[in-house]
Enzyme design. Structure first.
Site, PDB file in Angstrom:
ATOM      1  N   HIS A   1       0.839  -1.217   0.000  1.00 51.29           N
ATOM      2  CA  HIS A   1       0.000   0.000   0.000  1.00 51.29           C
ATOM      3  C   HIS A   1       0.870   1.262   0.000  1.00 51.29           C
ATOM      4  O   HIS A   1       0.433   2.305   0.476  1.00 51.29           O
ATOM      5  CB  HIS A   1      -0.935   0.047   1.215  1.00 51.29           C
TER       6      HIS A   1
ATOM      7  N   LYS B   1      17.284  21.650 -11.085  1.00 52.22           N
ATOM      8  CA  LYS B   1      16.580  20.410 -11.399  1.00 52.22           C
ATOM      9  C   LYS B   1      17.446  19.359 -12.085  1.00 52.22           C
ATOM     10  O   LYS B   1      18.276  19.655 -12.932  1.00 52.22           O
ATOM     11  CB  LYS B   1      15.370  20.697 -12.313  1.00 52.22           C
TER      12      LYS B   1
ATOM     13  N   GLU C   1      10.509   8.287 -16.766  1.00 58.56           N
ATOM     14  CA  GLU C   1       9.194   8.910 -16.971  1.00 58.56           C
ATOM     15  C   GLU C   1       8.669   8.607 -18.372  1.00 58.56           C
ATOM     16  O   GLU C   1       7.502   8.267 -18.561  1.00 58.56           O
ATOM     17  CB  GLU C   1       9.284  10.428 -16.795  1.00 58.56           C
TER      18      GLU C   1
END
Ligand code: ARG
Length: 466
Positions: free
Chosen positions: A155, A282, A289
């Protein structure tokens, strides 16, 4: 003049020509189309269907056409619709009207099915190699991290500690199922449809077994109607591919999560990340992705293919020309993703300390406390409840089980002694799970041995099927 122009009195409407042509995409099949034609003409010669010297001129001509397509000299024309008729046209331009004998006893319907099977055969072998490369990188990370412990989740909540190697090996076994599925599909891909003609077979005394052997097929498609109508092998490939894409996507999701400051479990190598045009700090995990994102197009191609086929009567229908672009795109998408994954996984930096800190700062040792109490005579249900209260106590006092004193433990149960501090250590917990397939170092090493064996078998399979 079109190769099939005899029956027509008008030229084809320009838009129809554009709409129906497949040459913009099926030119990818040129190599396979010629490979098939070479085997076909050899058979025509052997069965004395055409004179040997004509066959030899065709063979030489086909080699020249192959070379001119390869080096980009040949002009593939929309007017000639598809790769099959373009090759035939180039052949006739090369050697004259005798080239017109190549298509004896054959139709584009069995020819295109053959080309697709030849293409997919190579694609399966390539993908098995690429999957094996990814598995090899995962095994290297597993071997190098036999003492790296991280939280295991259910979970997405911390559940029980596991070895990082165990986590890497989960993917190794997953990808092995993908390898086995491709090997299984290969058995059905690797049958020869040529000789089915347009749909009913041919009047010429052909020898299909000979062609099958020439092209290393396991055998022939037994029914001519089925041979030209069947695209199950493409559907199967796309289904196998969809599972591979799904597996890559799940792993991508974990790599993206683990790269975040919130997890901070790994750092992908700079060479596999990209930056932001605005935010100088960044470092984005674009590769996983995009792999995750591209899963959609692979599933889409499977669905598209199933839908295209569902209403088709036997045998060939032009709808079936739609079988190619999705298949090519799927193969290219997976090739790209798997090649990147192999090096990205191998070069990723595993942050052992952060992982260990994460395990230390959670309650993932609670099950072991419950098991310990059960070992001391409590029923498991009772110990579950007792440990639940201990965890709640810890939450209220902002501490973890290993921060408790023995006196504090005794307020919950007298059964607990000083050994508990050893029992609750992440290392003890991991190594206690020494059941087959468990996360103990010993069980993980057994898994690594099994993985070594099947990775070796994969290489042998590739060698025997290339
Ligand atoms: N370009 C066609 C395809 O890819 C080849 C087969 C065409 N057959 C025909 N009878 N029109 O499906």
């Amino acid at each position: 003049m079109k190769l099939w122009g005899g029956r027509f009195t008008k030229p084809t409407n320009q838009l129809v020509e554009e709409y129906t042509a497949s040459i913009p995409f099926d030119k990818k099949l040129a190599h396979y189309d010629i490979q098939g034609s070479l085997a076909h003409v050899k058979m025509l010669k052997k069965c004395s269907i055409i004179p040997a010297q004509d066959a030899e001129r065709i063979e030489e001509g086909l080699q020249k056409v192959a070379a001119s397509i390869e080096n980009g000299e040949a002009e593939l024309q929309q007017e000639h619709e598809d790769i099959h008729m373009n090759v035939e046209k180039l052949l006739i331009d090369e050697i004259g009207p005798v080239g017109g004998k190549l298509h004896t006893g054959r139709s584009r319907n069995d020819q295109v099915a053959l080309d697709m099977r030849l293409y997919l055969r190579d694609t399966c072998t390539d993908l098995i190699q690429l999957l094996t490369d990814v598995q090899t990188s995962l095994c290297k990370q597993a071997e190098g991290n036999l003492d790296t412990i991280l939280p295991g989740y259910t979970h997405l909540q911390r559940a029980q500690p596991v070895l990082f190697s165990q986590h890497m090996l989960a993917y190794v076994f997953m990808f092995q199922r993908d390898v086995e599925r491709l090997q299984d599909s290969f058995k059905r891909i690797n049958k020869l449809p040529l000789g089915a003609g347009a749909l009913a077979g041919t009047t010429f005394p052909i020898n299909r077994e000979y062609v099958a052997e020439e092209l290393s097929f396991f055998g022939i498609c037994e029914n001519s109607l089925d041979a030209v109508s069947d695209r199950d092998f493409v559907v199967e490939f796309l289904a196998d591919a969809s599972l591979i894409a799904m597996h890559l996507s799940r792993m991508s999701e974990e790599l993206v999560q683990w790269s975040s400051a919130e997890f901070d479990f790994i750092e992908l190598d700079d060479a596999f990340c990209t930056g932001s045009s605005m935010m100088p700090q960044k470092k984005n995990p674009d590769v996983p992705e995009l792999v995750r994102g591209k899963t959609g197009r692979v599933y889409g191609h499977l669905h598209g293919m199933l839908t295209m086929l569902k209403g088709l009567p036997l045998a060939y229908n032009k709808d079936m020309q739609e079988d190619k672009e999705g298949m090519f795109d799927t193969a290219e998408t997976l090739r790209g993703a798997l090649a990147l994954f192999a090096s990205m996984v191998e070069t990723m930096h595993v942050k052992k300390d952060t992982m260990y800190q994460a395990v230390r700062a959670d309650y993932s040792n609670a099950t072991d406390l419950a098991d310990y109490l059960t070992g001391k005579g409590m029923t498991f249900r009772q110990s579950h409840e007792t440990v639940g209260s201990i965890v709640l106590h810890c939450i209220h006092h902002d501490k973890y089980l290993l921060d408790m004193t023995l006196e504090e433990f005794h307020t919950f149960s007298d059964l607990i002694d000083e050994k508990i501090f050893e029992v609750l250590k992440p290392e003890t917990i991991v190594n206690a799970r020494s059941s087959a397939g468990g996360t103990a170092r010993k069980s993980v090493q057994e898994q690594l041995t099994k993985a070594d064996a099947f990775l070796h078998d994969n290489q042998i399979w590739i060698r025997n099927h290339s």
